[in-house]
Design a protein around this motif. Structure first.
Motif, mmCIF file in Angstrom:
data_model
loop_
_atom_site.group_PDB
_atom_site.id
_atom_site.type_symbol
_atom_site.label_atom_id
_atom_site.label_comp_id
_atom_site.label_asym_id
_atom_site.label_seq_id
_atom_site.Cartn_x
_atom_site.Cartn_y
_atom_site.Cartn_z
ATOM 1 N N ILE A 57 85.852 6.618 0.390
ATOM 2 C CA ILE A 57 86.867 7.006 1.382
ATOM 3 C C ILE A 57 87.793 8.101 0.835
ATOM 4 C CG2 ILE A 57 88.784 6.189 2.830
ATOM 5 C CD1 ILE A 57 87.459 3.386 2.694
ATOM 6 N N ILE A 58 88.214 7.968 -0.403
ATOM 7 C CA ILE A 58 89.245 8.913 -0.885
ATOM 8 C C ILE A 58 88.662 10.203 -1.468
ATOM 9 C CG2 ILE A 58 90.954 7.076 -1.267
ATOM 10 C CD1 ILE A 58 90.464 7.473 -4.311
ATOM 11 N N CYS A 59 87.420 10.153 -1.943
ATOM 12 C CA CYS A 59 86.834 11.387 -2.527
ATOM 13 C C CYS A 59 85.315 11.324 -2.447
ATOM 14 C CB CYS A 59 87.312 11.587 -3.959
ATOM 15 S SG CYS A 59 87.018 10.218 -5.086
ATOM 16 N N ASP A 60 84.794 11.337 -1.224
ATOM 17 C CA ASP A 60 83.368 11.062 -1.037
ATOM 18 C C ASP A 60 82.435 12.141 -1.579
ATOM 19 O OD1 ASP A 60 84.430 12.654 0.910
ATOM 20 O OD2 ASP A 60 83.212 11.871 2.546
ATOM 21 N N HIS A 61 82.928 13.368 -1.813
ATOM 22 C CA HIS A 61 82.007 14.411 -2.303
ATOM 23 C C HIS A 61 82.023 14.541 -3.825
ATOM 24 C CE1 HIS A 61 81.266 15.454 1.759
ATOM 25 N NE2 HIS A 61 82.525 15.802 1.988
ATOM 26 N N LYS A 62 82.806 13.709 -4.481
ATOM 27 C CA LYS A 62 82.874 13.792 -5.939
ATOM 28 C C LYS A 62 81.763 12.986 -6.584
ATOM 29 C CE LYS A 62 87.546 14.672 -7.290
ATOM 30 N NZ LYS A 62 88.857 14.132 -7.413
ATOM 31 N N ILE A 63 81.490 13.237 -7.870
ATOM 32 C CA ILE A 63 80.570 12.363 -8.608
ATOM 33 C C ILE A 63 81.071 10.922 -8.523
ATOM 34 C CG2 ILE A 63 79.656 14.051 -10.232
ATOM 35 C CD1 ILE A 63 81.775 13.147 -12.271
ATOM 36 N N ASP A 64 80.145 9.965 -8.622
ATOM 37 C CA ASP A 64 80.585 8.571 -8.537
ATOM 38 C C ASP A 64 81.127 8.092 -9.895
ATOM 39 O OD1 ASP A 64 78.447 7.740 -10.130
ATOM 40 O OD2 ASP A 64 77.185 7.206 -8.408
ATOM 41 N N GLY A 65 81.584 6.859 -9.911
ATOM 42 C CA GLY A 65 82.218 6.334 -11.120
ATOM 43 C C GLY A 65 81.280 6.322 -12.315
ATOM 44 N N ASN A 66 80.009 5.930 -12.063
ATOM 45 C CA ASN A 66 79.057 5.894 -13.182
ATOM 46 C C ASN A 66 78.818 7.281 -13.751
ATOM 47 O OD1 ASN A 66 78.648 3.134 -13.155
ATOM 48 N ND2 ASN A 66 77.082 3.289 -11.553
#
Ligand code: V47
Length: 372
Positions: free
Chosen positions: A191-200
């Motif tokens: 929701i807050i930063c959907d186009h960024k790399i994910d946490g992993n």
């Protein structure tokens, strides 16, 4: 001093903290949920003073944001602009190099360089920027590019993250700042930063950087849609990577500033939650040496209080801050070295000027030496 603990959930945690034992995920959630902020502060201060006594670190740094053009359009962000936005800017290399030397006369020891994900600027352009800075300011540490920027440049250059980091290191990058981690929980991150790399991917990029001998900071963005479990999960995942690499130097909890973002209906965090995020971090992150109370984000007054609730660092002079000011920060854009010294002394702490890797800096007039 015998401190009265109002919250019975904190009693077993107190025993563990006093015995220097690691706290669990459940302990972390209990710490985030407790209303007993003074007990939390007492425990966090115990750990802080065990590690650093009264020493409180700061540095003389300058932020440089070469561009605010960003393809990501994160809902959490007020800084990034579309490439065709008339308000967007991108500095030329000459401008970056010139900007680096501007501002206050105090000799800086660190440039903190981050920017948007620009669709056209290449890895070669960034390497040229680093080389030019090193040539002009050989004594200044280049703390540059978040894990998100690194992963984006790797993808655009069609090379691995390892090779991207190696090229940047060879061009002069000395370490990496902690931004872009936001919150690792996938539901909230989408929701807050959907186009960024994910946490992993963020953690994997940090792992590779650390394996290459580059140190980095780490952060968590709180005060938006996350809950206590999400925050604790984030800290536990940072702690697990730190067990493996020992590459993180400092953790910085970052309070969400909603102004001018698509999430501006979310209320600002309170001083209570800002202090709590410092204290819980100090207690959970038993293997990360430093906890930073970023004065721009917290306000100088709250940052002073944080120095008794687990924080041992205030960040630096900054000179020109944009990311938080675009999102409504009312603090000043920079602070003089003398003001930082005074701020720390007035909080009853002992100021220590440090370089990026926390080696003490000794000044004579306008020059400095790093004491190794
Ligand atoms: O990555 C963006 C956050 C970060 C907003 O490593 C926002 O020493 C709040 O990482 N409200 C950049 N936060 C700042 C950062 C940092 C700052 C100081 C020191 C260090 C260090 C790192 O700020 C971004 C993002 O997580 N951010 N927009 C906002 N509206």
């Amino acid at each position: 001093m015998q401190v009265v603990f109002d919250d019975p959930r904190l009693k077993p945690i107190r025993d563990q903290v006093e015995a220097g034992q690691r706290l669990s995920f459940e302990d972390g959630v209990a710490l985030y949920r407790t209303p007993d902020i003074l007990a939390l502060g007492y425990l966090a201060n115990l750990v802080r003073e065990r590690l650093h006594g009264s020493k409180t670190y700061f540095n003389v740094n300058r932020h440089i944001n070469p561009t605010d053009v960003c393809v990501a359009s994160c809902r959490l962000c007020a800084f990034g602009k579309r490439v065709r936005d008339p308000k967007a800017y991108t500095m030329s290399l000459e401008e970056v190099w010139q900007r680096a030397g501007e501002g206050w006369s105090e000799a800086v020891t660190e440039f903190h360089i981050v920017g948007g994900l620009h669709p056209e600027l290449t890895l070669d352009w960034f390497c040229e920027m680093l080389r030019g800075l090193k040539q002009r300011f050989p004594g200044v540490h280049l703390k540059a590019f978040t894990m998100v920027e690194i992963a984006y440049l790797a993808r655009r250059s069609k090379i691995s993250i390892r090779e991207t980091l190696e090229r940047m290191r060879d061009a002069g990058m000395d370490s990496l700042p902690g931004g872009g981690a936001e919150i690792f929980n996938e539901r909230v991150r989408r929701i807050i930063c959907d186009h960024k790399i994910d946490g992993n991917e963020w953690l994997e990029t940090a792992r590779i950087a650390h394996q290459l001998g580059l140190r980095s900071n780490c952060t968590m963005l709180y005060g938006h849609l996350e809950n206590e479990e999400d925050r604790t999960d984030h800290l536990v995942r940072l702690r697990a990577l730190q067990d493996e690499t020992q590459g993180f130097v400092t953790y910085i909890p970052l309070a969400f500033h909603p102004d001018n973002t698509p999430l501006q209906h979310i209320p600002r965090t309170t001083g209570f939650s800002d202090i709590k995020n410092i204290a819980v971090a100090r207690l959970m992150l038993d293997n990360i040496p430093h906890i930073k109370a970023y004065w721009v984000m917290m306000t100088p007054r709250m940052a002073q209080i944080a120095l008794k609730f687990g924080a041992d660092d205030l960040d630096g002079t900054i000179v020109e801050e944009r990311i938080y000011h675009d999102a409504g920060a009312t603090t000043s854009q920079g602070m003089r070295r003398s003001e930082l010294l005074q701020l720390i002394r007035k909080a009853g702490r002992e100021p220590v000027e440090r370089d990026t890797l926390y080696r003490p800096v000794q000044r004579t007039e306008s020059t400095f030496t790093v004491l190794v």
